[in-house]
Design a protein around this motif. Structure first.
Motif, PDB file in Angstrom:
ATOM      1  N   GLU A  37     -11.015 -30.844 -21.867  1.00 16.77           N
ATOM      2  CA  GLU A  37     -11.937 -31.713 -22.611  1.00 16.77           C
ATOM      3  C   GLU A  37     -11.219 -32.972 -23.107  1.00 16.77           C
ATOM      4  OE1 GLU A  37     -12.461 -29.107 -26.210  1.00 16.77           O
ATOM      5  OE2 GLU A  37     -10.408 -28.893 -25.561  1.00 16.77           O
ATOM      6  N   THR A  55     -15.998 -25.172 -20.326  1.00 20.99           N
ATOM      7  CA  THR A  55     -17.396 -25.315 -19.905  1.00 20.99           C
ATOM      8  C   THR A  55     -17.513 -25.165 -18.392  1.00 20.99           C
ATOM      9  OG1 THR A  55     -17.175 -27.693 -19.580  1.00 20.99           O
ATOM     10  CG2 THR A  55     -17.807 -26.949 -21.782  1.00 20.99           C
ATOM     11  N   SER A 100      -8.142 -33.753 -25.518  1.00 16.40           N
ATOM     12  CA  SER A 100      -7.774 -32.384 -25.131  1.00 16.40           C
ATOM     13  C   SER A 100      -7.028 -31.658 -26.260  1.00 16.40           C
ATOM     14  CB  SER A 100      -6.897 -32.437 -23.892  1.00 16.40           C
ATOM     15  OG  SER A 100      -5.749 -33.184 -24.187  1.00 16.40           O
ATOM     16  N   SER A 149      -6.302 -28.069 -22.556  1.00 13.78           N
ATOM     17  CA  SER A 149      -7.724 -28.029 -22.181  1.00 13.78           C
ATOM     18  C   SER A 149      -8.117 -29.266 -21.374  1.00 13.78           C
ATOM     19  CB  SER A 149      -8.583 -27.931 -23.442  1.00 13.78           C
ATOM     20  OG  SER A 149      -8.495 -29.131 -24.173  1.00 13.78           O
ATOM     21  N   ASP A 206     -16.864 -28.180 -16.061  1.00 11.70           N
ATOM     22  CA  ASP A 206     -15.519 -28.585 -15.643  1.00 11.70           C
ATOM     23  C   ASP A 206     -14.922 -27.650 -14.584  1.00 11.70           C
ATOM     24  OD1 ASP A 206     -15.286 -30.912 -16.995  1.00 11.70           O
ATOM     25  OD2 ASP A 206     -13.940 -30.166 -18.557  1.00 11.70           O
TER      26      ASP A 206
END
Ligand code: FES
Length: 499
Positions: A267, A128, A270, A265, A131
């Protein structure tokens, strides 16, 4: 679906006998994972006599259950590390971990270990735009810490990314093949390596005495505890780290994507991605879905990970395994003396999911501590540090969570025994009479005390791995009550099954 680690499944391990007599050595190493075996090798090569005790078998802990990345890039670490601990600390952290990567190549070369060791960049990617700033900050901070970090906007992944930080010169390998190679070298050098020998206590002194569940004792000038989380309560590591479980799914893979690097990742939770070439072909490994031990449903996490692999790569998982890691309150592992008074007992813990390169680096620091030598990384990882500004928030939050589990889990309304399906388990009963009840595949009930033998929290059923897991400090028990993972050293007590 095979529930087994790819690394343990594809290694011909040599079983080793339990300790059968009392022994005396210069150093006793407890734990035959990558930290313990590497430390034993460092110390033996320096001339010390060494005995290694392992409660189960070589690689039975986190060293045999992981995604097998050797790297100094740990997600998004350096910006935070520099902010919390300063630039010198970030540099020492990067240097130690990169040294661990290089040392793996040295050892594999010296000992002629065929462990699929190969260089790959390690990449932390953001999907995204939100980030992107964090990724850019990490590129800058990792660069200041001395790593060859660069900003990347395209990867060989089958989905779009917003930005990524890539560090060259990292590596992947087959960790159990590596461990077996080190273990064989230790035995060639005369080190006693005893499997199935759980250490249950260490009496500090001159010499120290390590007591084992088999009744034999090791007298040792120094003791290195490399059991993931120390099973010794002195030093309070159980309150300075919290345990997390995470999952890996894998499958044979013929696609082209994801072969050029190793990926993680940004997020939360992750996702970790990498491929691995074995003699039989290429495998795709996807990891993630971590949570505090004993506080989420493992089966559901496996299923989520399998769905993610299928959606992103079009591959159905055929194998799965889980692991456990210790997350330190201030973000830095603990390596050094167990406490302020036991001058010849040392520990290493809190590797925050990056214990392979860090474990090898830790072995050099442990050897320096045992030998009374100074070391450039010593102050960063010193177990006796007090960095309240960096740790206070996490320390309060994690220990409040433990207190809540200790009290709250005694008051929860528990399941009816009839609701336990074959192959499953539930905690039944109220307050101090809570029992951990498992119904086997034939329908027979088996009951254990639900009180964890470490400090008394109530264990929870882990449906994905069919174990009893403690939500406080991460001890894990088999359905027969035996300890799979500490800090507990005693099994759950047997109880009468409910009628
Ligand atoms: Fe500490 Fe269970 S692991 S109470």
């Amino acid at each position: 679906m095979s529930q087994s680690s790819l690394w343990l499944d594809t290694t011909e391990r040599q079983p080793r006998a339990p300790l059968a007599r009392d022994v005396g050595v210069d150093v006793c190493v407890i734990g035959a994972g990558i930290t313990g075996l590497s430390a034993a090798l460092e110390l033996r090569r320096s001339g010390a006599s060494v005995a290694v005790l392992e409660g189960r078998f070589v690689g039975a802990g986190a060293s045999g259950y992981n995604t097998a990345k050797l790297s100094a890039l740990h997600g998004l670490t350096y910006a935070q590390l520099e902010r919390r601990h300063g630039l010198d600390a970030a540099r020492a952290y990067a240097e130690a971990n990169q040294h661990g990567v290089e040392r793996a190549f040295e050892l594999a070369g010296q000992l002629d270990i065929d462990c699929d060791l190969r260089r790959k960049p390690n990449v932390t990617y953001a999907e995204t735009a939100a980030d992107r700033d964090r990724v850019q900050a990490e590129v800058a901070a990792a660069g200041r810490a001395g790593l060859p970090a660069s900003l990347v906007e395209e990867l060989d992944l089958p989905f779009e990314i917003a930005a990524a930080v890539s560090v060259a010169g990292q590596a992947q390998f087959h960790p159990v093949a590596f461990l077996e190679g080190v273990a064989r070298e230790l035995e060639r050098l005369g080190v006693t390596l005893s499997e199935g020998t759980m250490a249950v206590g260490v009496d500090a002194g001159s010499p120290c005495r390590v007591r084992t569940a088999t009744g034999h004792t090791v007298a040792a000038g120094s003791v290195v505890v490399a059991t993931h989380l120390p099973f010794l309560d002195r030093g309070l590591y159980f309150a300075r780290c919290h345990p997390e479980r995470s999952y890996v799914v894998a499958a044979p893979y013929t696609g082209e994507a994801a072969g050029e690097a190793m990926y993680l990742s940004t997020e939360s939770p992750s996702h970790s991605i990498r491929t691995h070439e074995l003699g039989s072909g290429t495998w795709l490994l996807v990891g993630g879905e971590s949570h505090k031990t004993g506080q989420a449903d493992a089966q559901e996490r496996y299923e989520r990970l399998e769905r993610w692999m299928l959606e992103r790569f079009g591959v159905q998982a055929t194998m799965r395994w889980a692991t456990q890691d210790q997350m330190p309150v201030d973000g830095v592992p603990f390596i050094g003396p167990v406490d302020h008074v036991s001058a010849n007992v040392f520990v290493a813990t809190g590797f925050r999911k990056w214990g392979l390169a860090m474990g090898i680096a830790a072995s050099e620091l442990l050897a320096a501590w045992v030998e009374g030598r100074d070391h450039p990384w010593r102050s960063l990882f010193d177990t006796r540090r007090l960095r309240l500004r960096a740790a206070a928030g996490s320390l309060l939050k994690e220990n409040a969570n433990v207190a809540l589990r200790f009290v709250g889990d005694r008051l929860v309304k528990r399941a009816d025994v009839d609701s336990i399906a074959p192959g499953q388990g539930r905690v039944v009963g109220q307050r101090l009479a809570q029992r951990a009840v498992h119904r086997d595949e034939s329908g027979e009930l088996h009951a254990l005390s639900a009180r964890c033998t470490h400090l008394g929290c109530i264990v929870n059923w882990n449906s994905g791995e069919r174990t009893w897991d403690c939500p406080c400090h991460g001890s894990r028990f088999a359905v027969d009550g035996e300890v799979i993972m500490g800090p507990a050293v005693s099994p759950l007590e047997r109880r009468e099954p409910p009628s």
